[in-house]
Design an enzyme around this catalytic site. Structure first.
Site, PDB file in Angstrom:
ATOM      1  CB  SER A  39      -0.940  -0.244   1.044  1.00  0.00           C
ATOM      2  OG  SER A  39      -0.153  -0.746   2.655  1.00  0.00           O
TER       3      SER A  39
ATOM      4  CG  HIS B  73      -3.479  -0.204  -3.192  1.00  0.00           C
ATOM      5  ND1 HIS B  73      -3.086   0.829  -3.206  1.00  0.00           N
ATOM      6  CD2 HIS B  73      -3.143  -0.930  -1.860  1.00  0.00           C
ATOM      7  CE1 HIS B  73      -3.898   1.187  -1.212  1.00  0.00           C
ATOM      8  NE2 HIS B  73      -4.016   0.094  -0.528  1.00  0.00           N
TER       9      HIS B  73
ATOM     10  CD  GLU C 254      -4.781   3.263  -5.797  1.00  0.00           C
ATOM     11  OE1 GLU C 254      -4.805   4.490  -5.767  1.00  0.00           O
ATOM     12  OE2 GLU C 254      -4.155   2.718  -4.393  1.00  0.00           O
TER      13      GLU C 254
ATOM     14  CG  ASN D  96      -3.453   5.862   0.954  1.00  0.00           C
ATOM     15  OD1 ASN D  96      -4.840   6.363   1.297  1.00  0.00           O
ATOM     16  ND2 ASN D  96      -2.939   4.790   0.574  1.00  0.00           N
TER      17      ASN D  96
HETATM   18  P1  NAD Z   1      -1.553  -9.191   7.658  1.00  0.00           P
HETATM   19  O1  NAD Z   1       0.113  -9.175   8.378  1.00  0.00           O
HETATM   20  O2  NAD Z   1      -2.464  -9.638   7.581  1.00  0.00           O
HETATM   21  O3  NAD Z   1      -0.755 -10.461   6.601  1.00  0.00           O
HETATM   22  C1  NAD Z   1       0.443 -10.680   5.769  1.00  0.00           C
HETATM   23  C2  NAD Z   1       0.918 -12.004   5.807  1.00  0.00           C
HETATM   24  O4  NAD Z   1       2.353 -12.615   4.877  1.00  0.00           O
HETATM   25  C3  NAD Z   1       0.902 -12.884   7.245  1.00  0.00           C
HETATM   26  O5  NAD Z   1       0.695 -13.695   7.315  1.00  0.00           O
HETATM   27  C4  NAD Z   1       2.737 -13.673   7.334  1.00  0.00           C
HETATM   28  O6  NAD Z   1       2.728 -14.815   7.972  1.00  0.00           O
HETATM   29  C5  NAD Z   1       3.310 -13.270   5.677  1.00  0.00           C
HETATM   30  N1  NAD Z   1       4.223 -13.833   4.940  1.00  0.00           N
HETATM   31  C6  NAD Z   1       5.396 -13.407   5.893  1.00  0.00           C
HETATM   32  N2  NAD Z   1       6.926 -13.613   5.194  1.00  0.00           N
HETATM   33  C7  NAD Z   1       5.905 -14.448   3.841  1.00  0.00           C
HETATM   34  C8  NAD Z   1       6.779 -15.024   2.466  1.00  0.00           C
HETATM   35  N3  NAD Z   1       7.861 -14.756   2.872  1.00  0.00           N
HETATM   36  N4  NAD Z   1       5.575 -15.446   1.894  1.00  0.00           N
HETATM   37  C9  NAD Z   1       4.660 -15.383   2.156  1.00  0.00           C
HETATM   38  N5  NAD Z   1       3.380 -14.831   2.935  1.00  0.00           N
HETATM   39  C10 NAD Z   1       4.547 -14.274   4.637  1.00  0.00           C
HETATM   40  O7  NAD Z   1      -0.903  -7.944   6.803  1.00  0.00           O
HETATM   41  P2  NAD Z   1      -1.825  -7.378   5.648  1.00  0.00           P
HETATM   42  O8  NAD Z   1      -2.198  -6.429   6.567  1.00  0.00           O
HETATM   43  O9  NAD Z   1      -2.157  -8.625   4.758  1.00  0.00           O
HETATM   44  O10 NAD Z   1      -0.676  -6.933   4.419  1.00  0.00           O
HETATM   45  C11 NAD Z   1      -0.025  -7.081   3.634  1.00  0.00           C
HETATM   46  C12 NAD Z   1       0.046  -6.161   2.587  1.00  0.00           C
HETATM   47  O11 NAD Z   1      -0.596  -5.693   1.530  1.00  0.00           O
HETATM   48  C13 NAD Z   1       0.348  -5.079   3.447  1.00  0.00           C
HETATM   49  O12 NAD Z   1       2.105  -4.863   1.600  1.00  0.00           O
HETATM   50  C14 NAD Z   1       0.039  -4.366   2.981  1.00  0.00           C
HETATM   51  O13 NAD Z   1       0.742  -3.156   3.316  1.00  0.00           O
HETATM   52  C15 NAD Z   1      -0.695  -4.069   1.838  1.00  0.00           C
HETATM   53  N6  NAD Z   1      -2.188  -3.807   1.888  1.00  0.00           N
HETATM   54  C16 NAD Z   1      -3.606  -4.096   3.420  1.00  0.00           C
HETATM   55  C17 NAD Z   1      -3.827  -3.232   3.677  1.00  0.00           C
HETATM   56  C18 NAD Z   1      -4.457  -3.664   4.433  1.00  0.00           C
HETATM   57  O14 NAD Z   1      -5.333  -2.525   4.666  1.00  0.00           O
HETATM   58  N7  NAD Z   1      -4.767  -4.834   6.226  1.00  0.00           N
HETATM   59  C19 NAD Z   1      -4.555  -2.848   2.660  1.00  0.00           C
HETATM   60  C20 NAD Z   1      -4.124  -2.553   1.341  1.00  0.00           C
HETATM   61  C21 NAD Z   1      -2.721  -3.211   1.625  1.00  0.00           C
END
Ligand code: NAD
Length: 656
Positions: free
Chosen positions: A122, A143, A155, A194
């Protein structure tokens, strides 16, 4: 080379975003592999998907069995297994650059040569993530917003080396999973949503810091402008530290009130306290009465518009993409560019110049300096809607505008087709969509219209209700009035027909009932779920059902909140016909044919007399009828009808 088609997808990460993206992609019919680093994390993610699918199924929002969807999902902890043979990989691992680069380095070695490699980051640079590979041309940002199942926007972000072919394929893929993509053509910090959303909270924080407004006043005043929540409530929800770090990293000054909250570790909902108190208090407890006419909303909106204009100037996004992004990604009631065109771009520039003079660079370098793009528009006289051109072009005169929640076409034979166009929200009635219908019916020349049809875009719903976000800023005084759109449709002086294929629920059923005629496919379903929300069908639902159906049937629909089938709806007299998918278009055509070729004046009079007479006693109704009958005897259409009947030919009514 890009791959011919995407059939199999791998999602890396089973966390909040990873499991949601996996679910969305599987729902669209793709085979998906979901990979995380440990077996129990993958399992948790899988269970989250099961739970979510069951919920969607319970609410009748999917037309496939949860098992069918689950059958398309496999899980693994082995990266090589996960990505071998995948046409597309979507990474949703934690937001750390080093980790993402490691993952993309591995993908470069393991993924198929032509596979698309996407990151759901993000805030990190796509260019830098892509630099970990020898194929940065195949890397793209996708995104998704949280939660992916509900949020319609994605996005599609170009890194510096991303090719058009890669971005286009990613864009088409997003469309194929029933989401709305927008292009972000350059890898800018914050992407589009954003970046433009930033000043919504940021500018409000400066205003409160400077003693120019109160927190509740700002929140109440902005919700009154149609935003789904106020800027401070939004900061509490996303975390005050998030905006703080973004500003800090960009070297921007921090509004004092933000600094105070961060220093006190009062970061919002997640710490129990932020601008509002979520533990000992009532949370974001501002009321409509906290709003004030003195609140300078124009200051906030002007800075937002300036951000949007800068993105356009730098070829990052189009005004259309920005508006779509902010509506779908941030719940804005209408896009900031379209809204600015209504406000007047000259007014926006004036406000920015005033702020620039007062604060200069104090709140961030060039923050208030109007973008060259805005200045050029104003200089050329393109100051917005009233001038016929601003960010967008407008049709001249008072004719219908350019709508983004409905599509319409007025055919030569006088048929006005209106399509509700929010398929990802099952065409739910948003304030914007309702305004668009009212505006269209109001501005289209009804002399040219002979009949109107309403239908829903996509293949799942006519309209599944009102957008629940529309209730969050409800104003009891306003909402106790009959909603304008239902009245506008019911009183439209031409025959109207609802074409129903799929869900027809709540506000959707009210819209259909405001039409004169209703034709549905057998698979359609009908109901008023409002009662389960502690509401009643407030767009004429109680009144039009009791007038159309028996007392008992109307009350069953309203009291029980259950769905009924098209067959039952037909038995009950709620709709004119329930027909099979094959017969549907033909049946509609037969009806429409009679309506557009019928005598316009007689049809208009018949509609009026029947609608208005139904609310009168019989004598008054008969009186209205005979007056109308007398008038019709004087029309050319009547002469034509009689002449055609005698000559055994089809009449050609002119509406004279
Ligand atoms: P999260 O912490 O809930 O999930 C991330 C997952 O990735 C975890 O389960 C972790 O164990 C796993 N992980 C770690 N290393 C890994 C690897 N090498 N291979 C595969 N999986 C692995 O985080 P999230 O909120 O799901 O965010 C994930 C991505 O999405 C980030 O880049 C974040 O910026 C983006 N994002 C998040 C949101 C939000 O609101 N949460 C919105 C849009 C984008």
């Amino acid at each position: 080379m890009t791959i011919d088609s995407i059939d199999t997808v791998t999602v890396l990460g089973a966390g909040s975003m990873g499991h949601g993206i996996t679910e969305v992609v599987a729902l669209a019919g793709y085979d998906v592999t979901m990979r995380d680093i440990e077996e129990d994390i993958v399992q948790d993610g899988y269970e989250d998907i099961e739970w979510s699918l069951d919920k969607l199924d319970e609410k009748g929002l999917i037309d496939q069995e949860p098992e069918e969807v689950l059958d398309r999902i496999s899980t693994t902890v082995d990266l090589e297994d996960a990505v071998t043979g995948a046409d597309m990989v979507i990474e949703a691992a934690p937001e750390q650059m080093d980790l993402k680069k490691d993952i993309f380095g591995d993908l470069d070695e393991m993924a198929d040569e032509d596979a698309l490699l996407a990151s759901n980051t993000s805030s990190l640079s796509i260019t830098e993530i892509a630099s970990a590979t020898d194929r940065p041309d195949k890397v793209v940002g996708l995104h998704f917003f949280n939660p992916p199942v509900q949020m319609d926007l994605v996005e599609v972000i170009y890194g510096d080396e991303t090719t058009d072919a890669t971005a286009e394929q990613a864009y088409e893929f997003i469309e194929s999973i029933d989401k709305t993509p927008i292009y972000v053509r350059k890898d800018v910090q914050g992407f589009v949503v954003n970046t433009v959303l930033g000043p919504f909270s940021g500018e409000a924080a400066w205003m409160v810091s400077e003693g120019l407004a109160e927190i509740k006043e700002a929140d109440a005043s902005m919700t009154q402008r149609g935003y789904p929540m106020g800027p401070f409530e939004l900061s509490d929800m996303t975390g005050i530290d998030i905006g703080y770090h973004v500003r800090k990293e960009a070297g921007m000054p921090i509004p004092p009130i933000v600094q105070e909250k961060v220093d006190a570790d009062e970061l919002g909902q997640k710490t129990g306290k932020g601008y509002y108190d979520y533990e000992d208090g009532d949370g974001a407890d501002y009321e409509p009465s906290d709003a004030s006419d003195d609140f300078d909303w124009l200051r906030i909106e002007s800075v937002i518009v300036n951000r949007a204009a800068e993105l356009i100037e730098n070829d990052v996004a189009t005004a259309e993409a920005i508006d779509t992004g902010l509506r779908l990604g941030a719940g804005f009631p209408e896009g900031p560019c379209r809204r600015a065109d209504k406000t007047g771009l000259d007014t926006i520039v004036e406000k920015l110049e005033e702020l620039d003079e007062e604060y200069g660079d104090e709140h961030g370098e060039g923050r208030y300096e109007p973008s060259q793009y805005l200045l050029d528009l104003v200089e050329e006289g393109h100051t917005g809607r009233d001038a016929g051109k601003g960010f967008f072009e407008y049709e001249s005169g008072d004719g219908p505008g350019d709508y983004h929640t409905i599509n319409y076409e007025l055919h030569d034979d006088g048929l006005l087709e209106i399509e509700l166009d929010r398929p990802a929200q099952l065409n739910a009635l948003s304030p914007d969509l309702m305004d668009a219908i009212v505006d269209l019916l109001d501005s289209v020349d009804d002399e040219e219209v002979r009949a109107v049809t309403f239908e829903g875009a996509g293949d799942r719903a006519f309209c599944a209700g009102a957008d629940v976000t529309a209730f969050s800023d409800s104003d009891p005084a306003k909402d106790s009035e009959p909603t304008e759109v239902f009245t506008a449709v019911a009183e439209y002086p031409r025959p109207t027909l609802a074409k129903i294929d799929g869900f027809c629920l709540g506000g959707g059923l009210e819209l259909a009932l405001a039409c004169d005629l209703r034709i549905a496919t057998e698979d359609s379903s009908f109901g008023f779920p409002e009662i389960d929300l502690g509401l009643l069908p407030g767009g004429g639902g109680t009144q039009r059902t009791i007038r159309n159906l028996s007392d008992a049937r109307a009350k069953e629909l309203v009291f029980r909140g259950e769905h009924i089938s098209a067959e039952r709806a037909q038995d009950w007299g709620l709709i004119n016909r329930a027909v099979s998918g094959e017969e549907y278009e033909e049946t509609v055509e037969e009806f429409v044919d009679d309506l557009v070729n019928g005598p316009p004046i007689a049809l208009r009079k018949a509609k009026r007399v029947m609608n208005e007479g139904a609310d009168q006693d019989l004598d008054a109704g008969l009186e209205m009828e005979s007056q109308a009958f007398g008038l019709l005897l004087t029309t050319d259409d009547m002469m034509e009808g009689v002449a055609a009947f005698s000559a055994d030919r089809e009449p050609e009514f002119e509406g004279e």
